[in-house]
Design an enzyme around this catalytic site. Structure first.
Site, PDB file in Angstrom:
ATOM      1  N   SER A  31      -6.752   5.196  -1.245  1.00  0.00           N
ATOM      2  CA  SER A  31      -5.717   4.512  -1.460  1.00  0.00           C
ATOM      3  C   SER A  31      -4.652   4.479  -0.445  1.00  0.00           C
ATOM      4  O   SER A  31      -3.681   3.709  -0.297  1.00  0.00           O
ATOM      5  CB  SER A  31      -4.679   5.217  -2.814  1.00  0.00           C
ATOM      6  OG  SER A  31      -4.544   6.463  -2.287  1.00  0.00           O
ATOM      7  N   LYS A  74       0.829   9.642  -0.591  1.00  0.00           N
ATOM      8  CA  LYS A  74       1.313   8.299  -0.658  1.00  0.00           C
ATOM      9  C   LYS A  74       2.552   8.258   0.296  1.00  0.00           C
ATOM     10  O   LYS A  74       3.229   9.049   0.621  1.00  0.00           O
ATOM     11  CB  LYS A  74       1.819   7.735  -1.879  1.00  0.00           C
ATOM     12  CG  LYS A  74       0.853   8.152  -3.045  1.00  0.00           C
ATOM     13  CD  LYS A  74      -0.328   7.145  -3.082  1.00  0.00           C
ATOM     14  CE  LYS A  74      -1.039   7.450  -4.327  1.00  0.00           C
ATOM     15  NZ  LYS A  74      -2.278   6.870  -3.905  1.00  0.00           N
TER      16      LYS A  74
END
Length: 163
Positions: A31, A74
């Protein structure tokens, strides 16, 4: 006896450093590509995460809301009070389209304007089509942040500082 005291003190010091100063984190999944790759190890600095809010662009490790166990990594896109939206994959923060050179995978997602609540941050993975992030679970409370990723240190051939 002195050896035992030294070992116990060393163990306590190591645990304190890991709990409050810094620790390593292994990137799981894709991701955050191309910035971070599966299996890379990053240094996560915990010191200071409670004293100042993370800034947009910083990469953070956190425990996702409403998800028991596990940690995610993230990029912070927006902080409290900012309005964030996605239009055909382009991130718009406070009315300005963000320049995101770290996003290379085509993404066409949309998100209506959302004001980031106090005490939270909005996070996205760099590989948007393969990321489970604030688009799905909403802004992340800052008390769920574990630290800032600052350095990739493994594998040795890919050592680099992160922004």
């Amino acid at each position: 006896m002195e050896l035992l005291q030294t070992l116990v003190l060393s163990l306590l010091l190591a645990l304190a450093i890991r709990a409050f100063v810094a620790e390593s984190f292994v990137v799981q999944g894709h991701s955050m590509e191309p910035t971070l790759h599966h299996g890379e190890r990053v240094l996560v600095v915990k010191l200071g995460i409670r004293w100042r809010e993370p800034q947009p662009g910083e990469i953070v490790v956190f425990r996702p809301p409403q998800q028991p166990g596990g940690e995610y990594i993230k990029r912070v896109i927006a902080g409290p009070g900012s309005v964030v939206a996605l239009d055909d994959g382009r991130v718009i923060r406070d009315g300005v389209v963000l320049e995101e050179p770290y996003v290379v995978y085509d993404d066409r997602s949309d998100l209506p304007p959302l004001e980031v609540p106090p005490g939270t941050v909005f996070v996205l993975g760099d590989n948007r089509p393969s990321s489970y992030d604030s688009r799905s679970f909403g802004p992340v409370p800052v008390d769920r942040l574990d630290g800032r990723a600052v350095l990739v240190f493994w594998p040795l051939g890919r050592i680099r500082w992160l922004r």
